[in-house]
Write a protein that holds these residues in place. Structure first.
Motif, PDB file in Angstrom:
ATOM      1  N   PHE A  70     -13.843  -5.405   0.314  1.00  0.00           N
ATOM      2  CA  PHE A  70     -13.180  -6.592  -0.214  1.00  0.00           C
ATOM      3  C   PHE A  70     -11.680  -6.327  -0.212  1.00  0.00           C
ATOM      4  CE2 PHE A  70     -11.944  -9.783  -3.242  1.00  0.00           C
ATOM      5  CZ  PHE A  70     -12.885 -10.783  -3.102  1.00  0.00           C
ATOM      6  N   ILE A  71     -10.949  -7.037   0.643  1.00  0.00           N
ATOM      7  CA  ILE A  71      -9.497  -6.870   0.749  1.00  0.00           C
ATOM      8  C   ILE A  71      -8.857  -8.143   0.210  1.00  0.00           C
ATOM      9  CG2 ILE A  71      -7.576  -6.493   2.314  1.00  0.00           C
ATOM     10  CD1 ILE A  71      -9.534  -5.056   4.162  1.00  0.00           C
ATOM     11  N   THR A  72      -8.121  -8.013  -0.885  1.00  0.00           N
ATOM     12  CA  THR A  72      -7.571  -9.182  -1.562  1.00  0.00           C
ATOM     13  C   THR A  72      -6.245  -9.631  -0.946  1.00  0.00           C
ATOM     14  OG1 THR A  72      -6.499  -7.772  -3.176  1.00  0.00           O
ATOM     15  CG2 THR A  72      -8.685  -8.579  -3.734  1.00  0.00           C
ATOM     16  N   ARG A  73      -5.639 -10.591  -1.569  1.00  0.00           N
ATOM     17  CA  ARG A  73      -4.438 -11.261  -1.079  1.00  0.00           C
ATOM     18  C   ARG A  73      -3.230 -10.315  -1.026  1.00  0.00           C
ATOM     19  NH1 ARG A  73      -0.079 -14.354  -2.644  1.00  0.00           N
ATOM     20  NH2 ARG A  73      -0.033 -16.451  -1.807  1.00  0.00           N
ATOM     21  N   GLY A  74      -2.461 -10.435   0.061  1.00  0.00           N
ATOM     22  CA  GLY A  74      -1.187  -9.750   0.163  1.00  0.00           C
ATOM     23  C   GLY A  74      -1.239  -8.278   0.524  1.00  0.00           C
ATOM     24  N   VAL A  76      -1.116  -4.996   2.791  1.00  0.00           N
ATOM     25  CA  VAL A  76      -0.465  -4.602   4.038  1.00  0.00           C
ATOM     26  C   VAL A  76      -1.107  -3.303   4.509  1.00  0.00           C
ATOM     27  CG1 VAL A  76       1.701  -3.905   5.112  1.00  0.00           C
ATOM     28  CG2 VAL A  76       1.704  -5.683   3.359  1.00  0.00           C
ATOM     29  N   ILE A  77      -1.628  -3.314   5.741  1.00  0.00           N
ATOM     30  CA  ILE A  77      -2.250  -2.116   6.317  1.00  0.00           C
ATOM     31  C   ILE A  77      -1.443  -1.729   7.546  1.00  0.00           C
ATOM     32  CG2 ILE A  77      -4.327  -1.147   7.333  1.00  0.00           C
ATOM     33  CD1 ILE A  77      -5.928  -3.156   5.682  1.00  0.00           C
ATOM     34  N   LEU A  78      -0.740  -0.607   7.452  1.00  0.00           N
ATOM     35  CA  LEU A  78       0.106  -0.120   8.542  1.00  0.00           C
ATOM     36  C   LEU A  78      -0.539   1.086   9.202  1.00  0.00           C
ATOM     37  CD1 LEU A  78       3.581  -0.282   6.778  1.00  0.00           C
ATOM     38  CD2 LEU A  78       2.593  -1.932   8.361  1.00  0.00           C
ATOM     39  N   SER A  79      -0.662   1.027  10.525  1.00  0.00           N
ATOM     40  CA  SER A  79      -1.244   2.143  11.260  1.00  0.00           C
ATOM     41  C   SER A  79      -0.186   2.829  12.131  1.00  0.00           C
ATOM     42  CB  SER A  79      -2.422   1.672  12.110  1.00  0.00           C
ATOM     43  OG  SER A  79      -2.007   0.654  12.991  1.00  0.00           O
ATOM     44  N   VAL A 104      -4.602  -6.599  -5.102  1.00  0.00           N
ATOM     45  CA  VAL A 104      -3.522  -7.466  -4.628  1.00  0.00           C
ATOM     46  C   VAL A 104      -2.243  -6.660  -4.356  1.00  0.00           C
ATOM     47  CG1 VAL A 104      -2.067  -9.434  -5.264  1.00  0.00           C
ATOM     48  CG2 VAL A 104      -4.475  -9.417  -5.881  1.00  0.00           C
ATOM     49  N   ASN A 105      -1.599  -6.974  -3.230  1.00  0.00           N
ATOM     50  CA  ASN A 105      -0.304  -6.413  -2.822  1.00  0.00           C
ATOM     51  C   ASN A 105      -0.310  -4.895  -2.661  1.00  0.00           C
ATOM     52  OD1 ASN A 105       0.819  -8.973  -2.753  1.00  0.00           O
ATOM     53  ND2 ASN A 105       1.470  -8.861  -4.883  1.00  0.00           N
ATOM     54  N   THR A 106      -1.414  -4.325  -2.274  1.00  0.00           N
ATOM     55  CA  THR A 106      -1.484  -2.896  -2.000  1.00  0.00           C
ATOM     56  C   THR A 106      -0.957  -2.625  -0.593  1.00  0.00           C
ATOM     57  OG1 THR A 106      -3.410  -2.692  -3.416  1.00  0.00           O
ATOM     58  CG2 THR A 106      -3.030  -0.909  -1.861  1.00  0.00           C
ATOM     59  N   LEU A 120      -9.027   0.417  -5.284  1.00  0.00           N
ATOM     60  CA  LEU A 120      -7.580   0.669  -5.254  1.00  0.00           C
ATOM     61  C   LEU A 120      -6.902  -0.410  -6.079  1.00  0.00           C
ATOM     62  CD1 LEU A 120      -6.907   1.490  -1.493  1.00  0.00           C
ATOM     63  CD2 LEU A 120      -7.113   3.067  -3.402  1.00  0.00           C
ATOM     64  N   GLY A 121      -6.079  -0.002  -7.020  1.00  0.00           N
ATOM     65  CA  GLY A 121      -5.384  -0.958  -7.876  1.00  0.00           C
ATOM     66  C   GLY A 121      -4.336  -1.738  -7.128  1.00  0.00           C
ATOM     67  N   GLY A 122      -4.005  -2.894  -7.636  1.00  0.00           N
ATOM     68  CA  GLY A 122      -3.019  -3.756  -7.011  1.00  0.00           C
ATOM     69  C   GLY A 122      -1.607  -3.229  -7.148  1.00  0.00           C
ATOM     70  N   GLY A 123      -0.775  -3.576  -6.190  1.00  0.00           N
ATOM     71  CA  GLY A 123       0.639  -3.263  -6.239  1.00  0.00           C
ATOM     72  C   GLY A 123       0.935  -1.828  -5.959  1.00  0.00           C
TER      73      GLY A 123
END
Length: 123
Positions: A70-74, A76-79, A104-106, A120-123
């Motif tokens: 489950f990937i929430t809003r915002g 960013v996944i950088l590879s 959110v926003n992770t 994983l917690g948000g932000g």
């Protein structure tokens, strides 16, 4: 010459698809997941991807998301990462395990392997 034009058009079309999928709240999460799969992200079964999720366009094939995540809003996944020593981009893989919740926003940066049953917690 034709190969370059074809590659340029494909890259342009892929960027438009990624933008539309990520930024439109009118697109169903199942359609969003299908678009990301078609662009090269490895996505398992029953994965939810929220709006405004950014997948790194430089290395879409290096992103793996396992089942029931489950990937929430915002998010960013950088590879890729900028190597400050020589100024080049270092590519790597991002692997997200099964039954994982990303808040959110992770921001997730390569190279990383997130295990199964993780929150994983948000932000």
């Amino acid at each position: 010459m034709k190969a370059k034009l074809h590659y340029g058009f494909f890259r342009f079309f892929k960027r438009i698809c990624l933008y539309m999928a990520g930024n439109s709240c009118l697109i169903n999460y199942k359609v969003r997941r299908f678009i990301y799969k078609m662009c090269g992200v490895h996505i398992g079964n029953n994965v939810f991807i929220g709006t405004n999720v950014y997948f790194d366009e430089l290395n879409l094939n290096g992103i793996y998301i396992d089942d029931n995540s489950f990937i929430t809003r915002g998010v960013v996944i950088l590879s890729h990462f900028l190597n400050s020593e020589n100024g080049s981009f270092d590519l790597g893989n991002v692997h997200i395990g099964k039954n994982t919740f990303i808040g959110v926003n992770t921001i997730i940066v390569k190279p990383i392997s997130i295990g199964s049953n993780v929150i994983l917690g948000g932000g």
